[in-house]
Design a protein around this motif. Structure first.
Motif, PDB file in Angstrom:
ATOM      1  N   VAL A  36      -9.135 -15.380 -26.354  1.00  0.00           N
ATOM      2  CA  VAL A  36      -9.042 -15.586 -27.797  1.00  0.00           C
ATOM      3  C   VAL A  36     -10.457 -15.745 -28.356  1.00  0.00           C
ATOM      4  O   VAL A  36     -11.254 -16.537 -27.847  1.00  0.00           O
ATOM      5  N   THR A  39      -8.890 -18.273 -33.531  1.00  0.00           N
ATOM      6  CA  THR A  39      -7.481 -18.613 -33.580  1.00  0.00           C
ATOM      7  C   THR A  39      -7.078 -19.098 -34.972  1.00  0.00           C
ATOM      8  O   THR A  39      -7.938 -19.459 -35.783  1.00  0.00           O
ATOM      9  N   ILE A  92      -5.321 -14.475 -35.732  1.00  0.00           N
ATOM     10  CA  ILE A  92      -5.821 -14.680 -34.374  1.00  0.00           C
ATOM     11  C   ILE A  92      -6.542 -13.397 -33.988  1.00  0.00           C
ATOM     12  O   ILE A  92      -6.076 -12.298 -34.286  1.00  0.00           O
TER      13      ILE A  92
END
Length: 187
Positions: A36, A39, A92
């Motif tokens: 990621v 986020t 995200i």
């Protein structure tokens, strides 16, 4: 990082002073596949340029995932509203492949805009281009049916087909994988 400045100069030519001020502010960041990058709820503090790799912006709504965009080599990306307003992101961002980027953080980006008219011009042009792409995406989602969306996606993104899954393609189109399979079987 020279690719970063090369692309900046394609969008809008920087003054020599602006380019010299930009270079020491660039950092390299690498992300593993599945990592990621930003986020939901996090403020996006960087503008990224992809040297190698592929990422996606997406969001969750109820039980569904909607992919807003894919970004690959020689593309800038950021969560536009979060970066420009320094507010929490609603999206995200995740690496779909091992990805290498050149980045500049918001504080440095903002300072370069204030100090160098040529960098501010680059910023305006880059964000205008992003807004136009996003408006086109919204319009196609309203105007086209699933088959038309798929055909358009193939025409504009054929280079992505070997790099993303069918599920990601369906999510980008806003349809189920079953619907995508039916569309593909008719071809």
């Amino acid at each position: 990082m020279s690719e970063f400045t090369k692309y900046v100069n394609k969008v809008s030519q920087l003054s020599k002073e602006a380019e010299e001020d930009l270079l020491p502010r660039l950092k390299s960041k690498s992300f593993r596949k599945g990592q990621v990058i930003n986020t939901e709820g996090q403020i996006c503090k960087n503008l990224f340029f992809i040297d190698k790799g592929l990422v996606k912006h997406y969001y969750h709504h109820k039980d569904r995932v909607f992919i807003l965009r894919f970004f690959l080599e020689t593309n800038f990306f950021t969560v536009l509203d979060s970066f420009t307003n320094q507010t929490p992101s609603q999206f995200i961002t995740i690496a779909l492949e091992d990805t290498e980027t050149s980045t500049i953080d918001y504080a440095d980006f903002d300072e370069l805009c204030r100090k160098h008219h040529s960098f501010e011009t680059f910023s305006r042009k880059l964000f205008t281009m992003a807004a136009v792409v996003n408006l086109k995406r919204i319009k196609e989602m309203f105007d086209a049916d699933a088959t038309e969306l798929y055909k358009e996606f193939i025409n504009e993104n054929h280079h992505l087909l070997q790099r993303i899954s069918l599920g990601e393609t369906a999510s980008y189109l806003g349809i189920s994988q079953v619907t995508l399979s039916r569309i593909r079987s008719k071809k």
